[in-house]
Design a protein around this motif. Structure first.
Motif, PDB file in Angstrom:
ATOM      1  N   LEU A 112       0.238   2.982   1.433  1.00  9.81           N
ATOM      2  CA  LEU A 112       1.696   2.779   1.412  1.00  9.81           C
ATOM      3  C   LEU A 112       2.175   1.817   0.332  1.00  9.81           C
ATOM      4  CD1 LEU A 112       2.290   2.334   5.263  1.00  9.81           C
ATOM      5  CD2 LEU A 112       2.593   4.418   3.952  1.00  9.81           C
TER       6      LEU A 112
ATOM      7  N   HIS B  99       6.048   4.712 -10.218  1.00  9.39           N
ATOM      8  CA  HIS B  99       5.233   5.929 -10.365  1.00  9.39           C
ATOM      9  C   HIS B  99       5.299   6.467 -11.789  1.00  9.39           C
ATOM     10  CE1 HIS B  99       3.958   6.245  -6.261  1.00  9.39           C
ATOM     11  NE2 HIS B  99       5.189   6.200  -5.813  1.00  9.39           N
TER      12      HIS B  99
ATOM     13  N   LYS C  30       9.463  11.151  -4.567  1.00  3.82           N
ATOM     14  CA  LYS C  30       8.866   9.867  -4.158  1.00  3.82           C
ATOM     15  C   LYS C  30       7.354   9.837  -4.394  1.00  3.82           C
ATOM     16  CE  LYS C  30      12.963   8.800  -2.690  1.00  3.82           C
ATOM     17  NZ  LYS C  30      13.828   7.825  -3.348  1.00  3.82           N
TER      18      LYS C  30
END
Ligand code: SAM
Length: 574
Positions: free
Chosen positions: A54, A175, A302
């Motif tokens: 996470l 990312h 995401k």
């Protein structure tokens, strides 16, 4: 005792923790009490943890009750979304058609008037930089809303590089490597990086990757917020960065309720009880979407595969929101044999297609298998039909619903969307018609009833959607009951229905209490509260009338029995 290992006051051995947050240790209760005035401003019911899967995420540092405030936070920055129509960068209202007003100083920033030039959002730094750029280049921002927010972040980072908030901003997940050379990367290159460079807005040390990182941080972490309502009541969708709130991990069944007020301040309440040590989740997608759509959104926007309980369960926790009716046996549900997919996501929808192509679906009764492409096409076709229907045309929408119900079960997300549409259409009809028919009122009740069991599962506890659905459910029940009361038609059944509606309305008020006062939902909450008072009064009236009728009835039956006794006596005599 873990936190700190040393007492926060005397550095002695820790024997107790802060009983509220459990993140600070003390040698004993006395030092805990002494430290409270200093600690209470920092004492939160959550702490930040980190895991391989996470990254950073929020965890309950103590048991949190449903409805308890977890976090209140102002945004670091707010601005237009990537695909936003031209809007004022100071008040975030859309411009009237064919008008493109600009700031009178820099002549670049789209700002609707002097009052907006002064409201502080189009800062003097931003204004000066744009003014300088405009002297050399033909810079325009009014047709490129995408650039506004990255530019604002870039200027802040340039001017206050050591500001702890902007340091935290740069620590957020971007990312950037997963995004490199993807469609979104190229889009930002064209509309943000190249425009900044061509207009002399990038300094020599700021390279394209830095701007792409900013764009990545904005795309991965920002929350959708609503701008202030325009004169016509319309609100513009914006995005905002909240440093703390964005640390919440995602789950398709959230345990929090988020609300953002007119000043963009966000309040996060626990929607259900959260036990100490449990992650604090927020749903990054819509609870009313099926697994495949949610997974697509998370993979493409995401950059992770959700493996939550709802995603892993082909029945979506028994709701069957993605299941189809089996056209072989007409008894079972067609469910996915691999709802999460087998491949790790990389770059956009091509790979997502590959994931779906590798799986098949199966009837849970007759075990007949269906290729996933067939399921996907069926859902896409339904989506097209749904998008094509005139949503204000009740007859056409009802027809489409009947048609789709041959393929989809009543709880499928496409069907639920159609039902939501119909509820809105019936509400409008009822508002327009002073005397709506019983059929229309009953149909609206039926549609709302269909939605609630699913909402209970996918948005348990405090939920905006449930609050609205409960309000819409009680409304026709009350209208019909009041109509009967006016006709003097009092019965136990009527009282039962009024009390049932009171229960729904009470629950709706509880759910909508967490909405900001000026939002549409907050206003609905206030209306619901007033309606509740009126309904309670109607219930009292119904009870009194029934008691009086009962007395009349009793009076009548005593008189009747007296007469019959007398008659009986006479009969016996004769
Ligand atoms: C808004 S950020 C959350 C904060 C982030 N974890 C950090 O360390 O800055 C969203 C990112 O967190 C990670 N994430 C959040 N929820 C997740 C989940 N349920 N499973 C896997 N990754 C998750 C993903 O990398 C996602 O892109």
């Amino acid at each position: 005792m873990v936190p700190g290992d040393r007492c926060a006051v005397c550095e002695g051995t820790v024997s107790v923790l802060c009983s509220q947050c459990g993140t600070v240790g003390y040698c004993g209760p006395e030092h805990r009490k002494d430290h409270w005035p200093e600690h209470k401003t920092l004492c939160t019911p959550y702490c930040i943890q980190r895991s391989e899967k996470l990254g950073r995420y929020l965890v309950a540092s103590r048991d949190i009750k449903a409805g308890e405030l977890i976090l209140k936070e102002k945004p670091l920055v707010v601005g237009p979304r990537v695909d936003s129509a031209p809007i004022c960068v100071a008040c975030y209202q859309p411009f009237p058609l064919h008008q493109q007003p600009r700031c009178s100083v820099c002549l670049v920033a789209p700002v609707c008037g002097v009052h907006c030039e002064r409201n502080g959002r189009h800062t003097s730094t931003e204004c000066n930089i744009l003014k300088e750029a405009a002297k050399k280049y033909s810079l325009t921002l009014s047709d490129n809303s995408q650039i506004v927010l990255p530019l604002r972040c870039l200027l802040q980072l340039r001017n206050s590089p050591t500001d702890p908030n902007w340091v935290s901003f740069l620590e957020m997940e971007s990312h950037v490597e997963k995004r490199r050379d993807t469609l979104i990367w190229r889009d930002h290159q064209l509309n943000v990086v190249d425009v900044l460079r061509e207009n002399g807005l990038l300094t020599s040390v700021e390279d394209a990757d830095f701007v792409q990182k900013i764009c990545g941080i904005l795309d991965v972490n920002s929350f959708e917020v609503r701008g202030p309502p325009s004169k016509s009541g319309q609100t513009e969708k914006l995005r905002g960065i909240y440093l703390r709130a964005s640390l919440m991990a995602h789950d398709c069944v959230a345990n929090t309720h988020l609300a953002v007020d007119d000043d963009f301040e966000m309040s996060i309440h626990a929607s259900v009880p959260i036990t100490r040590g449990h992650p604090i989740y927020f749903n990054y997608t819509s609870a009313m979407q099926g697994t495949w759509n949610r997974q697509m959104h998370l993979r493409e926007g995401k950059y992770f595969d959700c493996t939550c309980r709802r995603c892993s369960d082909p029945t979506e926790l028994g709701t069957h929101m993605s299941s189809l009716r089996c056209v072989r046996c007409y008894k079972g549900f067609i469910i996915s044999t691999n709802p999460i997919g087998t491949l790790t996501p990389k770059q956009g929808s091509q790979q997502v297609e590959a994931v779906s192509a590798g799986t098949y679906w199966e009837c849970n009764k007759c075990k007949h298998r269906y290729h996933s492409n067939l399921i996907r096409t069926t859902v896409s076709q339904a989506r097209c039909l749904l998008d094509g229907v005139d949503r204000s045309d009740i007859r056409a929408t009802e027809y489409l619903l009947r048609r789709l119900l041959r393929t989809f079960p009543p709880q499928h997300f496409v069907i639920l969307e159609l039902k939501q549409t119909l509820v809105a259409a019936y509400r409008d009809t009822i508002l327009r018609d002073p005397n709506p028919t019983r059929k229309i009122l009953n149909r609206k009740t039926e549609l709302c009833r269909d939605m609630l069991p699913v909402l209970q599962v996918v948005e348990p506890g405090i939920s905006r959607l449930r609050g609205i659905a409960l309000y819409e459910l009680q409304d026709p029940i009350v209208t019909l009951a009041l109509r009967e009361m006016q006709a003097g038609d009092f019965s136990q059944d009527l009282l039962k229905r009024l009390k049932e509606a009171e229960g729904y309305l009470r629950e709706a008020v509880t759910q909508l209490l967490y909405e900001p006062t000026h939002s549409a939902e907050g206003q609905l909450g206030r209306v619901a509260m007033q309606d509740l008072q009126r309904l309670r009064y109607s219930i009292q009236r119904a009870e009194i009338m029934m008691a009086e009728n009962g007395r009349d009835h009793r009076g009548l039956s005593t008189a009747k029995s007296e007469i019959s006794k007398k008659r009986g006596g006479r009969k016996r005599k004769t």
